[in-house]
Structure formats: C-alpha cells, structure tokens
Enzyme design. Sequence first.
Site, mmCIF file in Angstrom:
data_model
loop_
_atom_site.group_PDB
_atom_site.id
_atom_site.type_symbol
_atom_site.label_atom_id
_atom_site.label_comp_id
_atom_site.label_asym_id
_atom_site.label_seq_id
_atom_site.Cartn_x
_atom_site.Cartn_y
_atom_site.Cartn_z
ATOM 1 N N LEU A 143 -44.883 -13.441 -43.907
ATOM 2 C CA LEU A 143 -45.654 -12.201 -43.917
ATOM 3 C C LEU A 143 -46.574 -12.098 -45.133
ATOM 4 O O LEU A 143 -46.265 -12.581 -46.214
ATOM 5 C CB LEU A 143 -44.702 -11.001 -43.884
ATOM 6 C CG LEU A 143 -43.769 -10.941 -42.670
ATOM 7 C CD1 LEU A 143 -42.938 -9.659 -42.719
ATOM 8 C CD2 LEU A 143 -44.522 -11.030 -41.356
ATOM 9 N N HIS A 144 -47.708 -11.452 -44.893
ATOM 10 C CA HIS A 144 -48.699 -11.201 -45.952
ATOM 11 C C HIS A 144 -49.257 -9.794 -45.759
ATOM 12 O O HIS A 144 -48.811 -9.067 -44.844
ATOM 13 C CB HIS A 144 -49.795 -12.277 -45.905
ATOM 14 C CG HIS A 144 -50.385 -12.471 -44.544
ATOM 15 N ND1 HIS A 144 -51.117 -11.497 -43.894
ATOM 16 C CD2 HIS A 144 -50.309 -13.522 -43.669
ATOM 17 C CE1 HIS A 144 -51.497 -11.940 -42.710
ATOM 18 N NE2 HIS A 144 -51.004 -13.169 -42.534
ATOM 19 N N GLY A 176 -51.832 -8.695 -44.389
ATOM 20 C CA GLY A 176 -52.350 -8.427 -43.046
ATOM 21 C C GLY A 176 -51.242 -7.870 -42.152
ATOM 22 O O GLY A 176 -51.432 -6.873 -41.443
ATOM 23 N N HIS A 177 -50.075 -8.492 -42.208
ATOM 24 C CA HIS A 177 -48.934 -7.995 -41.439
ATOM 25 C C HIS A 177 -48.491 -6.616 -41.958
ATOM 26 O O HIS A 177 -48.178 -5.718 -41.178
ATOM 27 C CB HIS A 177 -47.736 -8.947 -41.565
ATOM 28 C CG HIS A 177 -47.959 -10.325 -41.033
ATOM 29 N ND1 HIS A 177 -47.993 -11.440 -41.846
ATOM 30 C CD2 HIS A 177 -48.140 -10.788 -39.768
ATOM 31 C CE1 HIS A 177 -48.180 -12.519 -41.107
ATOM 32 N NE2 HIS A 177 -48.285 -12.154 -39.841
ATOM 33 N N GLN A 187 -56.898 -7.517 -35.482
ATOM 34 C CA GLN A 187 -58.154 -8.058 -34.937
ATOM 35 C C GLN A 187 -58.443 -9.459 -35.436
ATOM 36 O O GLN A 187 -59.336 -10.125 -34.926
ATOM 37 C CB GLN A 187 -59.315 -7.122 -35.294
ATOM 38 C CG GLN A 187 -59.266 -5.844 -34.476
ATOM 39 C CD GLN A 187 -60.302 -4.836 -34.890
ATOM 40 O OE1 GLN A 187 -60.770 -4.854 -36.029
ATOM 41 N NE2 GLN A 187 -60.656 -3.942 -33.998
ATOM 42 N N GLN A 243 -56.574 -12.588 -28.711
ATOM 43 C CA GLN A 243 -55.187 -12.254 -28.381
ATOM 44 C C GLN A 243 -55.067 -10.780 -27.986
ATOM 45 O O GLN A 243 -54.313 -10.434 -27.069
ATOM 46 C CB GLN A 243 -54.297 -12.562 -29.584
ATOM 47 C CG GLN A 243 -52.853 -12.154 -29.426
ATOM 48 C CD GLN A 243 -51.987 -12.716 -30.532
ATOM 49 O OE1 GLN A 243 -51.490 -13.817 -30.440
ATOM 50 N NE2 GLN A 243 -51.807 -11.945 -31.600
HETATM 51 P P1 AMP Z 1 -48.793 -13.761 -36.596
HETATM 52 O O1 AMP Z 1 -47.596 -13.635 -37.474
HETATM 53 O O2 AMP Z 1 -49.852 -14.647 -37.140
HETATM 54 O O3 AMP Z 1 -48.453 -14.033 -35.160
HETATM 55 O O4 AMP Z 1 -49.473 -12.333 -36.600
HETATM 56 C C1 AMP Z 1 -48.747 -11.169 -36.250
HETATM 57 C C2 AMP Z 1 -49.700 -10.012 -36.145
HETATM 58 O O5 AMP Z 1 -50.357 -9.824 -37.400
HETATM 59 C C3 AMP Z 1 -50.820 -10.255 -35.113
HETATM 60 O O6 AMP Z 1 -51.083 -9.042 -34.424
HETATM 61 C C4 AMP Z 1 -51.976 -10.657 -35.981
HETATM 62 O O7 AMP Z 1 -53.238 -10.376 -35.410
HETATM 63 C C5 AMP Z 1 -51.752 -9.820 -37.210
HETATM 64 N N1 AMP Z 1 -52.439 -10.401 -38.366
HETATM 65 C C6 AMP Z 1 -52.314 -11.667 -38.856
HETATM 66 N N2 AMP Z 1 -53.149 -11.845 -39.894
HETATM 67 C C7 AMP Z 1 -53.826 -10.680 -40.059
HETATM 68 C C8 AMP Z 1 -54.837 -10.239 -40.960
HETATM 69 N N3 AMP Z 1 -55.330 -11.021 -41.901
HETATM 70 N N4 AMP Z 1 -55.290 -8.972 -40.826
HETATM 71 C C9 AMP Z 1 -54.803 -8.146 -39.857
HETATM 72 N N5 AMP Z 1 -53.849 -8.502 -38.987
HETATM 73 C C10 AMP Z 1 -53.354 -9.747 -39.086
#
Ligand code: AMP
Length: 266
Positions: free
Chosen positions: A30-31, A33-34, A147, A152
């Site tokens: 997680l970062h 964005g999450h 986004q 997706q």
């Molecule tokens: P993931 O763990 O990559 O499957 O992402 C999980 C959720 O976090 C998905 O809805 C992604 O679109 C969202 N996500 C990942 N990176 C970002 C980001 N930099 N900014 C906003 N949402 C993100």
Amino acid sequence: MKQFLTQDALKSYLQNKGGSIGFVPTMGALHEGHLALIKAAKAQCEQVVCSIFVNPTQFNDPSDFEKYPKTLANDIKLLTETGCDIVYTPEVDDLYPSGMKNLPHYPLGRLEELLEGAHRPGHFQGVCVVVDRLLQAVQPSHLYMGQKDFQQIAIIRKMLEITKSNVNLIECPTVRESSGLAMSSRNSRLSAEQKTQALAIFQGFNSPSAAAFESALVANGFETVDYVACCDPITLENKPWDERPCQILVAAFIGGVRLIDNQFMP
Ligand code: AMP
C-alpha cells in the site's frame, strides 16, 4: 482494526453491523494512492473494509505475479493509522474454493479488446471474477477505485451492470509523487535512476504526437511501449491525437516493470 482471513468470518462479523460499508479492494504494498481511497471511504461510510489479495487469475505474466511486492505488516500498520475498520486478507482457496479453472465469463464486449485488454489477455476477466467475489463477501454500499487504472474502472462499471449490482462505484483521482510519477506498488521494483526516467510518462502527456511521446519514452530508457493512445474517455475508442477532450493512456516497460498511467486532456 479487525483482520479476517476468511469470507465466512468476515460475513458473520459484518452481519451484526448496520449502516453503510465502503470497500477498497487492493493487492497490497500500500501507498498514498491506496490510502486516499480509504480516506474517501471513511468520509462517506460508517464501516471501511479493505481487502489485500494478489489475485492470481488477473496476472497474464507469471514473473509479474511472483515478483509482485508483499509488505503485509506495513500495510496493516498504514491501514490502522488511516482509520480503516476491517482488513480482509484471504488465501487463494478462500476466494477460489473450486480452483481457478472453469471460472465465470463476463461479456465485457469491446472494452475488453482495447488497450490493456489487447496486451494482457484474460486480465480483465480475472479482475471481474475477483471483484465480483469480493463484493459478494463484503456486500458494500460503496466501492472505491482509483483512476490510475482508468480502463479497470470502465470494466468494473460494465461488470456491475452485467451482475445487476447496485453498489455505488466511486472514482478517485490518481495520486502522484511530487515529481509527477503516479504512485504504484510496482514502483518499488524501480531503481532511483529508473524512477527519474519514468517521469517521461508524466511529461509525455503534452507531446505533440503519439510518436513523439513513444520516442521520448524510449530515449529515457523504456524498453517496450505497449501503447500510447488518445481515447474517448467513455468508450476508450481511439481518437486523433489532438482532439479534445480526450483521455491519454500509456503502458510501457522500464527495467522489466510494466507501468501504466493516464491523463484527462480537457
Ligand atoms: P492495486 O493494489 O494496484 O490493485 O490497486 C488497488 C486500488 O488502488 C485500485 O482501485 C487502483 O486504481 C487504486 N490505485 C492504485 N494506485 C493509485 C494511485 N496512484 N492513485 C489512486 N488510486 C490508485
């Protein structure tokens, strides 16, 4: 924060809770964005549930699956600090009790043939299966997605239509490093130099042509450009490069790591 490893335990806990449930599906590492999705869910819902599951059925490249970063202890710390109420961390068997063959097929149509769909065969079917199953387990009122994964979101909107789900899909803007690089779990696989080179993606959105954008990526050390495309933001069909408004979408490899990004051009 409560942690559940099985959907049965999660379901029986949630049964006794009333009110709105905001759900954030993730693959962990997680970062910010999450965490922005968790915060958006917290602002609107009484309970916030995050899932962490690296879903094997959405990986078309076995080495990408094996190398996917795993940082569960830190993820749990970040979720606790952000005020997430529940984390669901299943094993494969919990979501795929009958194995990973003969899975349902979602008629996603044209959306699945474009961009990511063309370059990652089967990827979106895997995404739909897992999100559909996660929604059955959590039964949220609101679903939060970023986004950053622009196509997706369109695919999930279509899947919700197909399954006649009435969950509210909430789109959250892409969170970037101060440099402009879109945050991604896969960024942890890049060296400091590659992270600087990867800025060519963010800088490229204003390129005069798709060809100029691609050359700039290659000049900055990207090995392969899967696509650079100017698209209709709803249908994702290709548009002429300088038509506005449009969504520019990019996928390219640097240091063997596949990065994606996109930007709305008003
Ligand atoms: P993931 O763990 O990559 O499957 O992402 C999980 C959720 O976090 C998905 O809805 C992604 O679109 C969202 N996500 C990942 N990176 C970002 C980001 N930099 N900014 C906003 N949402 C993100």
